[in-house]
Design a protein around this motif. Sequence first.
Motif, short mmCIF file in Angstrom:
data_model
loop_
_atom_site.label_atom_id
_atom_site.label_comp_id
_atom_site.label_asym_id
_atom_site.label_seq_id
_atom_site.Cartn_x
_atom_site.Cartn_y
_atom_site.Cartn_z
N VAL A 1 -13.31 12.77 -57.31
CA VAL A 1 -12.94 12.98 -55.82
C VAL A 1 -13.81 12.19 -54.86
CG1 VAL A 1 -11.15 14.93 -56.23
CG2 VAL A 1 -13.80 15.17 -55.22
N PRO A 2 -13.53 11.43 -53.69
CA PRO A 2 -14.54 10.55 -52.78
C PRO A 2 -15.41 11.55 -52.05
CG PRO A 2 -12.34 10.56 -52.07
CD PRO A 2 -12.10 11.25 -53.56
N ASP A 3 -16.37 11.54 -51.80
CA ASP A 3 -17.13 12.01 -50.69
C ASP A 3 -16.60 11.63 -49.34
OD1 ASP A 3 -19.10 13.01 -52.77
OD2 ASP A 3 -20.47 11.43 -52.14
N GLU A 4 -16.40 12.96 -48.55
CA GLU A 4 -15.70 12.52 -47.32
C GLU A 4 -16.41 11.37 -46.61
OE1 GLU A 4 -14.41 15.75 -44.84
OE2 GLU A 4 -13.46 16.86 -46.60
N THR A 5 -17.78 11.25 -46.55
CA THR A 5 -18.42 10.28 -45.77
C THR A 5 -18.08 8.95 -46.22
OG1 THR A 5 -20.19 10.48 -47.30
CG2 THR A 5 -20.21 11.71 -45.09
N CYS A 6 -17.76 8.69 -47.38
CA CYS A 6 -17.05 7.23 -48.12
C CYS A 6 -15.68 7.16 -47.87
CB CYS A 6 -17.53 7.22 -49.41
SG CYS A 6 -19.36 7.50 -49.62
N LEU A 7 -14.88 7.96 -47.08
CA LEU A 7 -13.54 7.75 -46.97
C LEU A 7 -13.29 6.66 -45.86
CD1 LEU A 7 -11.83 11.13 -47.50
CD2 LEU A 7 -11.30 9.34 -49.02
#
Length: 132
Positions: A82-88
């Motif tokens: 799953v992606p890191d939220e800062t990279c969305l």
Amino acid sequence: GFEFSGAGLQFCGMHGSPDHRKQRFTYGHRPGRCIVHLGRHRHGADDIESGERLNLILWNRSSAYRRSREFQSPEYRREEGVPDETCLSYTHDRDYGVFKSYPVGKEAFAARAWCPPRHAEYEGFRAERGEL
């Protein structure tokens, strides 16, 4: 504008790599400094918390590179998780709405999202909005 707080520049993985949406580094802007990076290095600016900031952004392009197979057909490997939220990115990511709410007025970007390509989805990937 030289007086501001916030507005860090987030760097994530390289475009198409398994860690492409994993946070790697935060650059804190300082007046009189610049940063140079490859455009395929996924990046994004945090919100300005207070004050005002001016930016000078330059893009360099290579016609030879843009004709290359690497640019025309970039390799995308399966994401590692799953992606890191800062990279969305609400402008790019098919699963943005699974993890975050869209900024007001930006909901239409969901229909244009393309990342990750279907063959590069991490295990357990969930697209938003009933994507087939």
